[in-house]
Design an enzyme around this catalytic site. Structure first.
Site, PDB file in Angstrom:
ATOM      1  N   MET A 217      10.988  18.987   6.515  1.00 45.64           N
ATOM      2  CA  MET A 217       9.719  19.232   7.191  1.00 45.64           C
ATOM      3  C   MET A 217       9.124  17.930   7.731  1.00 45.64           C
ATOM      4  O   MET A 217       8.514  17.908   8.796  1.00 45.64           O
ATOM      5  CB  MET A 217       8.726  19.932   6.267  1.00 45.64           C
ATOM      6  CG  MET A 217       9.186  21.309   5.805  1.00 45.64           C
ATOM      7  SD  MET A 217      10.148  22.251   7.022  1.00 45.64           S
ATOM      8  CE  MET A 217       9.122  22.194   8.468  1.00 45.64           C
ATOM      9  N   ASP A 218       9.293  16.844   6.991  1.00 46.38           N
ATOM     10  CA  ASP A 218       8.903  15.540   7.529  1.00 46.38           C
ATOM     11  C   ASP A 218       9.678  15.244   8.809  1.00 46.38           C
ATOM     12  O   ASP A 218       9.111  14.807   9.823  1.00 46.38           O
ATOM     13  CB  ASP A 218       9.183  14.436   6.508  1.00 46.38           C
ATOM     14  CG  ASP A 218       8.103  14.324   5.453  1.00 46.38           C
ATOM     15  OD1 ASP A 218       6.927  14.545   5.783  1.00 46.38           O
ATOM     16  OD2 ASP A 218       8.432  14.011   4.301  1.00 46.38           O
TER      17      ASP A 218
END
Length: 445
Positions: A217-218
């Site tokens: 997700m980063d």
């Protein structure tokens, strides 16, 4: 003509900065390095674009590294006391890679901070804020990942940046976005994946929720933001105006729920964990072979017939239970059992040879050793050996640039910087040597 327009027009084709080597079992990459073709000048489609990087850890630095790989001049601003936390995130056994006395360098930091310059500035000091604003005046883009409102508490933020440079593009990453009831909460990769539903649909059907093996997700948020910054640069070329960009880990996760999210929104159908299988295509799965695993899929009836043929069971395609995808969805358990038995009779290498010319999407579940030995890695230049002054060997193997440009290729031009290693170099564009010495004496840099 706006500064970015001039910069874009100046961009020109150039060769990639390094010659590449593929990873083999016999020859480590660094032994094949050739630095004769290093191009010290910036190259790539973003040549001439200046980025002030106020980010740390993963999402922000990943975004700004992409911009740097594409030719932007990225100045990474770090706190003098420690800098980016990832400088200290060493894996067990990693110490043997680094020269004695090397403290603020790690493989993690090297992954996302190449092609940048580092300056150390105390943002809590009034003179430190002035340094930032003076740099803003020379920048096209500023990127941060502070909790919303934190920059404003420091006397900075978009309104202040815009006053200093009306054409500035200010891009921010946070956990939940700049507005809404969760805006002030800190955000982390696995928390976003959990709270936005991704963990709920990831893992084996009868097992617990499972995160991916990297901070996906980063990384996805950094990818979204880098594209948004490029879009804002194009918009500024047309209008002459900068703007504020607001991205978050939570919203990124919601957006990549994709068809599963759409099914919930429109059918009220709750997502579930499917392991390696597909919720709406059968067969599409990982199958155990005699010695490992093979992933293969048949996305239509024609491909299913071909799969049955190459498995030596053409009659399966005419079985009423499996005659079309709807039937195969209904009878997926029975089909999986049959296919598991067939695949388990032979090795993965046998099946790879059988399916090589089938036209079916298929591939082995590779270890990292096997993945980096894959012929496409060398053919597509996805591993490079670069100079790294902090390492014992003076070199480091790094991941390559995944997107290729025919006319203005990106390049890896410099190793990740030491903490504050470019402070004087960068500030000489703004101040005299006496000014810089005073800033250091005052604890600003």
């Amino acid at each position: 003509m706006t500064p970015i327009a001039r910069a874009l027009l100046r961009a020109k084709p150039n060769s990639v900065a390094f010659k590449y080597s593929s990873l083999t079992k016999k020859t480590p990459i660094h032994k094949k390095a050739d630095y004769s073709s290093i191009k010290p000048e910036p190259t790539g489609p973003l040549e001439g674009v200046r980025v002030l990087d106020l980010t740390r850890v993963l999402a922000g630095p990943f975004c700004t590294q992409i911009l740097a790989d594409y030719g932007a001049k990225v100045i990474k601003v770090e706190q003098p006391d420690g800098g980016d936390e990832t400088r200290l995130w060493k894996e067990p056994g990693e110490e043997k890679l680094w020269r004695d006395g090397t403290q603020s360098m790690s493989l993690y930091f090297n992954t996302i901070n190449r092609n940048k310059k580092s300056i150390s500035v105390n943002l809590k000091h009034e003179s430190g804020k002035k340094v930032i604003l003076d740099l803003i005046k020379q920048s096209d883009v500023v990127v941060d990942n502070f909790i919303p409102g934190k920059l404003e508490q420091l006397g900075l933020g978009y309104d202040v940046f815009k006053s200093a440079n009306p054409s500035i593009i200010h891009a921010s990453i946070s956990g939940y976005g700049a507005t809404g009831p969760y805006a002030k909460r800190a955000g982390y990769d696995v928390i976003a994946a959990s709270e936005a539903g991704l963990l709920h649909i990831t893992g084996e059907p009868n097992g617990p929720p499972t995160k991916l093996g990297v901070g996906i997700m980063d990384i996805c948020t950094g990818l979204y933001l880098h594209g948004s910054i490029c879009a804002a640069l194009v918009a500024r070329k047309k209008t002459g105006k900068g703007q504020k960009i607001d991205a978050s880990l939570f919203e990124t996760t919601i957006s990549i729920l994709s068809n599963v999210g759409m099914s919930w929104l429109n059918l009220g159908k709750e997502g579930r964990r499917w392991g390696n299988s597909h919720p709406s295509i059968v067969p599409y799965d990982a199958f155990k072979t005699k010695d490992s695993l093979l992933v293969i899929g048949a996305v239509n009836n024609r491909q299913f017939k071909a799969m049955c043929k190459y498995l030596g069971k053409p009659e399966l395609a005419d079985d009423p239970r499996f005659v079309d995808n709807d039937a195969r969805l209904t009878n997926r358990v029975e089909l999986k059992q049959i296919l598991d038995t067939l695949f388990a009779a032979k090795t993965t290498s046998h099946w790879l040879e059988v399916f090589q010319k089938s036209g079916l999407p298929h591939g082995p579940v590779n270890t990292l050793e096997q993945a980096f030995s894959h012929p496409q890695v060398a053919a597509r230049q996805m591993v490079q050996s670069v100079e790294q002054s902090a390492s014992v060997s003076g070199k480091l193997s790094v991941l390559g640039i995944p997107v290729k440009f025919s006319e203005t290729p990106g390049s890896i031009r410099s190793e990740p910087p030491s903490l504050g290693g470019n402070t004087d170099e960068v500030l000489r564009e703004l101040y005299t040597e006496e000014d810089i010495a005073q800033l250091r004496k005052d604890g600003v840099i």
